[in-house]
Design an enzyme around this catalytic site. Structure first.
Site, mmCIF file in Angstrom:
data_model
loop_
_atom_site.group_PDB
_atom_site.id
_atom_site.type_symbol
_atom_site.label_atom_id
_atom_site.label_comp_id
_atom_site.label_asym_id
_atom_site.label_seq_id
_atom_site.Cartn_x
_atom_site.Cartn_y
_atom_site.Cartn_z
ATOM 1 C CE LYS A 206 -3.921 1.891 2.839
ATOM 2 N NZ LYS A 206 -4.780 1.806 3.571
ATOM 3 C CD GLU A 212 8.913 -6.205 7.360
ATOM 4 O OE1 GLU A 212 8.852 -5.161 6.771
ATOM 5 O OE2 GLU A 212 8.704 -6.422 8.574
ATOM 6 N N GLY A 267 -5.046 -2.515 4.989
ATOM 7 C CA GLY A 267 -4.364 -3.661 4.612
ATOM 8 C C GLY A 267 -5.140 -4.968 4.669
ATOM 9 N NE ARG A 268 -6.914 -4.502 10.874
ATOM 10 C CZ ARG A 268 -6.280 -3.260 10.906
ATOM 11 N NH1 ARG A 268 -4.993 -2.974 10.130
ATOM 12 N NH2 ARG A 268 -6.838 -2.357 11.718
ATOM 13 C CD GLU A 353 -2.396 -5.415 11.409
ATOM 14 O OE1 GLU A 353 -1.257 -6.386 11.401
ATOM 15 O OE2 GLU A 353 -2.920 -4.932 10.502
ATOM 16 C CG HIS A 384 -4.515 -36.078 16.566
ATOM 17 N ND1 HIS A 384 -4.409 -37.383 16.983
ATOM 18 C CD2 HIS A 384 -5.223 -35.828 15.577
ATOM 19 C CE1 HIS A 384 -5.391 -38.077 16.168
ATOM 20 N NE2 HIS A 384 -5.982 -37.234 15.278
ATOM 21 C CE LYS A 512 4.450 -1.281 8.178
ATOM 22 N NZ LYS A 512 3.453 -0.928 6.963
HETATM 23 C C1 G6Q Z 1 -2.948 -4.348 7.674
HETATM 24 C C2 G6Q Z 1 -1.606 -3.432 8.512
HETATM 25 C C3 G6Q Z 1 -0.290 -4.109 7.860
HETATM 26 C C4 G6Q Z 1 0.099 -3.866 6.446
HETATM 27 C C5 G6Q Z 1 1.495 -4.168 6.215
HETATM 28 C C6 G6Q Z 1 2.008 -3.852 4.758
HETATM 29 O O1 G6Q Z 1 -4.000 -3.698 7.716
HETATM 30 O O2 G6Q Z 1 -1.907 -2.326 7.956
HETATM 31 O O3 G6Q Z 1 -0.306 -5.470 8.009
HETATM 32 O O4 G6Q Z 1 -0.724 -4.553 5.670
HETATM 33 O O5 G6Q Z 1 2.303 -3.632 7.245
HETATM 34 O O6 G6Q Z 1 2.058 -2.898 4.447
HETATM 35 P P1 G6Q Z 1 2.269 -2.197 3.087
HETATM 36 O O7 G6Q Z 1 1.042 -2.667 2.240
HETATM 37 O O8 G6Q Z 1 2.040 -0.595 3.134
HETATM 38 O O9 G6Q Z 1 3.408 -2.668 2.614
#
Ligand code: G6Q
Length: 546
Positions: A206, A212, A267-268, A353, A384, A512
């Site tokens: 986003k 990462e 994001g989620r 989250e 199990h 971050k």
């Molecule tokens: C989700 C969070 C988080 C995010 C990641 C990746 O709701 O905001 O999990 O999706 O940190 O972020 P970017 O899409 O900005 O790389």
């Protein structure tokens, strides 16, 4: 606004809990042969059975009253209308618009977002069709055989879960891989057997700044360029999904190969946007749209159904009942479906989250419990492993069981065995086994008298353990869309009752930020002294070992 704990319905529920805590579900079932009929709901072929919960009509009445007193219906309307309910980031929350198959206008700041959504869906259709039909070719003219999706968190877990869930709809000759961890092992192991000429990378972020994802994307680009002449080849092997065109361009990806989404998609909650591009590539755009259709069906149900027959409302309120009135700290997600292996991971993020918060929307510290710890695993494996604690441990763990009546495969006996375990577990959790029943079994087995009491106690199961069951015909794209959207709205219901902002993630932002500072301290050989002794100690010992 009054705290939920100050509301009359909350007080009533607290008193009512004393009554319910003394009752056993076994007796509630014996007293009412219609309990299943009364406490189950159908949404097309999906059955939601909530009869194995520690509830009576009175409990439900009080819970619905609580929902009314917190203004749940108005909050639902505000979300769908595009109000900026994510107040800390001043954003609307409109993942529901992404799957708005009715195409009804949805306004953000007076502008309809639907034309933009439809434009990106069309772009996704053209792209995924081109990859799948082999019209899109790599720099040497070969069709794409492997797509590597690079993203993390919300830009990874949703699409990864869906692609796994819809494996039977994928083509064996087109593989979709997911790389998320900054641990180089993730990328190295994924690309080690791939061919540059036939591999395409989707860089999904986003913000397009996440450490990462950018580290993995840069290494992927390096790996790709090492075997390729000319930067133009990148256009055929790298596409981006982002809200940040500037950064995408700076990375070297042509913005005509960029798929846009918007700041009102969390994001989620983003698998329904272009973040779902690997899904469209893996299963085809028609199936991606069926996924949207399933979610839209739930959106309409959630928006219009009265509280009493509204599945996400019930899921949310039942969770509140255990979380806030029985002190339950966790919830288990137990899909009896190997293809839903990543469902608990995805829901863990969606829930934890969103509702892992300790202040309300006005910034006031809360004095009551919010989001539960979500965990789970595909059945029967968990049986199990951790089910022991659910059956006989000292903690109350409400469970959600999910399964399809039909399998995608036809090996004799497997599916019946799988489903019999699902159904038997819900029954055992509810019924339990009394010490008397255990004794009768032990006597029949010929256990000596002197061991009888000790063994009977060890084999006693208290039962009265709550569970919801979701049973549907088969795990197809539409049903999957239904399931995911049900959980998204369950999270919304709970956040609404707790009066928290379910749509920011300051804890993620902190991670971050911290990683950047520590990364700086790791360079050079000089000793670090700027932190407290443990952090300094770890950094300096690392430097001595590397
Ligand atoms: C989700 C969070 C988080 C995010 C990641 C990746 O709701 O905001 O999990 O999706 O940190 O972020 P970017 O899409 O900005 O790389």
């Amino acid at each position: 606004m009054a705290r939920c704990t100050q509301l009359p319905a909350w007080q009533v529920l607290q008193e009512h809990q004393w009554e319910i805590a003394r009752q056993h579900m076994r007796d509630l079932f014996s007293a009412d042969t219609q309990r299943f009929e009364r406490y189950s709901i159908r949404l097309d072929d999906l059955l939601f059975d909530y009869s194995k919960n520690r509830i009576t009509d009175k409990t439900l009445e009080h819970l619905f009253e609580l929902a009314r007193q917190v203004g749940l219906q108005e909050k639902i309307t505000a979300m769908f209308r595009g109000d900026k309910i994510n107040n800390t980031e001043r954003r609307a929350v409109l993942h529901t618009a992404l799957r708005n198959r009715s195409n009804r206008p949805v306004l953000v700041d007076g502008v309809d977002v639907m034309p933009g959504i439809n434009r990106v869906l069309e772009q996704m259709r053209i792209f995924s069709n081109a990859i799948r039909s082999h019209e899109w070719r790599g720099y040497t003219g070969k069709p794409i055989s492997d797509v590597v999706h690079i993203g993390i968190g919300g830009s990874d877990l949703g699409p990864k879960m869906v692609v796994k869930a819809l494996t039977p709809y994928c083509r064996p000759e087109l593989k979709v891989h997911f790389v998320s961890n900054v641990d180089e092992a993730d990328l190295v192991e994924t690309i080690k057997n791939l061919n540059r000429e036939t591999t395409l990378f989707i860089v999904a972020s986003k913000t397009f700044t996440t450490q990462e994802t950018m580290t993995n994307a840069l290494s992927a680009r390096e790996w790709f360029m090492a075997g390729v002449d000319g930067k133009e080849a990148i256009a055929k092997h790298f596409v981006a999904v982002s809200t940040n065109a500037e950064k995408v361009e700076a990375f070297g990806i042509d913005t005509k190969n960029m798929f846009e989404f918007w700041d009102w998609v969390g994001g989620r909650y983003s698998l329904w946007s272009a973040i779902g591009l690997p899904i469209a590539v893996a299963v085809g755009m028609e199936n991606f749209e069926l996924l949207l259709t399933g979610a839209h069906k739930v959106d309409e149900h959630f928006r219009t159904e009265p509280l009493e027959s509204n599945i996400p409302v019930l899921m949310g309120l039942l969770g509140i009942w255990y979380n806030n009135f029985f002190g339950a700290q966790t919830q288990a997600i137990l899909p009896y479906d190997q293809y839903l292996d990543f469902l608990a991971d995805h829901l863990q993020q969606a829930d934890m989250e969103s509702n892992g918060k300790s202040v309300d929307i006005e910034g006031k510290r809360l004095d009551y419990d919010t989001g539960p710890v979500i965990f789970g695993q595909a059945g029967t494996n968990g049986q199990h492993a951790f089910y022991q604690l659910i059956h006989q441990g000292s903690k109350l763990i409400p469970c959600d069981f999910l399964a399809a009546a039909r399998s995608h495969h036809h090996l004799g006996g497997h599916h019946e065995a799988l489903l019999s375990n699902f159904i038997a577990q819900t029954e055992a959790l509810m019924r339990g086994k009394t010490t008397e029943e255990a004794k009768v079994e032990l006597v029949a087995e010929g256990v000596p008298e002197d061991q009888l009491d000790m063994l009977a106690m060890a084999k006693t199961f208290p039962g009265n353990k709550p569970s919801n069951s979701f049973l549907y015909q088969s795990l197809d794209p539409e049903t999957l869309g239904v399931l995911i959207a049900l959980y998204e709205h369950k999270v919304f219901v709970q956040g609404s009752v707790w009066n928290i902002n379910s749509f920011d993630q300051m804890g993620v932002e902190l991670g971050k930020q911290l990683a950047k500072t520590v990364l700086k301290d790791m360079t050079g050989d000089e000793s670090v002294t700027s932190h407290e002794s443990s952090t300094n100690g770890l950094l300096n010992y690392y430097k001595s070992l590397r």
